[in-house]
Motif scaffolding. Sequence first.
Motif, short mmCIF file in Angstrom:
data_model
loop_
_atom_site.label_atom_id
_atom_site.label_comp_id
_atom_site.label_asym_id
_atom_site.label_seq_id
_atom_site.Cartn_x
_atom_site.Cartn_y
_atom_site.Cartn_z
N HIS A 55 -1.51 10.98 -19.91
CA HIS A 55 -0.50 10.75 -19.44
C HIS A 55 0.58 9.57 -19.90
N GLY A 58 1.68 11.00 -23.18
CA GLY A 58 3.11 11.68 -23.65
C GLY A 58 3.96 10.37 -22.96
N SER A 119 7.31 14.84 -13.95
CA SER A 119 7.11 16.50 -14.44
C SER A 119 8.95 17.17 -13.56
N ARG A 189 -0.79 6.27 -28.35
CA ARG A 189 0.33 7.50 -27.98
C ARG A 189 1.15 6.97 -29.62
N MET A 196 0.70 15.02 -28.89
CA MET A 196 1.26 15.45 -26.93
C MET A 196 2.59 16.38 -27.18
N ALA A 197 3.92 15.79 -27.68
CA ALA A 197 4.46 17.20 -27.64
C ALA A 197 4.86 18.02 -28.01
N ARG A 198 4.28 18.71 -29.09
CA ARG A 198 3.94 20.05 -29.56
C ARG A 198 3.37 20.78 -28.30
N HIS A 199 2.23 19.97 -27.85
CA HIS A 199 1.41 20.91 -26.79
C HIS A 199 1.17 20.74 -25.27
N LYS A 200 2.74 20.60 -24.83
CA LYS A 200 2.97 19.86 -23.63
C LYS A 200 2.68 20.98 -22.69
N LYS A 201 2.73 22.26 -22.97
CA LYS A 201 2.61 23.25 -22.04
C LYS A 201 1.29 23.02 -22.09
N VAL A 203 -1.47 20.47 -22.03
CA VAL A 203 -1.84 19.76 -21.26
C VAL A 203 -1.77 19.54 -19.82
N ASN A 204 0.00 19.83 -19.90
CA ASN A 204 0.25 20.65 -18.08
C ASN A 204 -1.18 21.55 -17.82
#
Length: 357
Positions: A55, A58, A119, A189, A196-201, A203-204
């Motif tokens: 978190h 991200g 989110s 960061r 983190m932006a590319r692999h947001k799903k 990470v979620n």
Amino acid sequence: MFAKYARRMAKDWFLAGMLGAVGLATLLPDLGASGGTLHADMLGNAGIFLIFFFHGAGISPESMRHGMSRWKLHTMVQLTTFVVFPLLWFGFRFAFDGLVPADLMLGFLYLCALPSTISSSVAMTAIAHGNVPGAIFNATLSSLLGIFLTPVIIALAAGAQGGALSLTDAMINIAGLLFLPFVLGQLARPWLGAFMARHKKKVNTFDKVAILILVYNSFCDSVLGGLWRDHGMDLLALTIGGAALILLVVLVLNTVVARALGFDKPDEIAAVFCGSKKTLASGVPMARLLFGAHPALGVIVLPIMFYHQLQLFVCSIMAERYARTMLQLEREGRDAAAGHAEMREPAAPAAMEAASR
């Protein structure tokens, strides 16, 4: 319409996973109990650390700065989250103290003390065509404030009802397993932000898996402590009813207050969604830190588990209705602008004719 949203919830593997975790804990509590075969408590602590590290890595500081200007919106959301919700709990306790068991009442207190979720607050605001930068700022600020304010609220209110919670121990635990990894994530960061932006799903997905481990471990400990021996299905009915009542009151209150304060529609949307949400992603890990030794931890996290699903279901319906309203307002604005333009057009030929004489 209800069937549509019921099908959507049926496809939610996370909801199925939570139900599965409770069922597995009921059947095999020794397997996932603290110190048990799977060492789920150690896995849970590692998951807590990584959740808040991710978190921290991200969250963009620019998104925070971009939404800072709407101070009335921010004040309303934070006061609702950390003042109005706890006050509602006192009213809830006054009305239902004889009906709701003490452990479950503590769970409702915990629900009311939690920060907002990032989110889904932002997602619902975006779907509804609301003030997205304002939602990002408020949801992020709420999560940061909750690290410190949630244990304070719990300590004060639990003391008022005769409970015991060491505020110093709670703050040390929170700082070590929540705030420290968040700060480390922010420091990392520059190197991890793009990843983190590319692999947001992904990470979620990790967040949800870690929460399921925590839920499983919590319920294993509670089942061994007599959760189902001492309580029955009436406990679940009371939890669902109480969570639904609190959600209804907050949604109505936020809508009325936002309109009374003269918010435009985008700010009203952000206020309603950010001010009514409570975080499950931070709520379950924080419960482990605040109530880790409590024999009824599974009961304490029940309200936030049900509130989470109810808020997604109800707010998704509201978001689509808000979106239709916003589109209608945009169409009316365009029609009004076109009408003004048409009224000005005949004046130009008349002026040209007068000039040629």
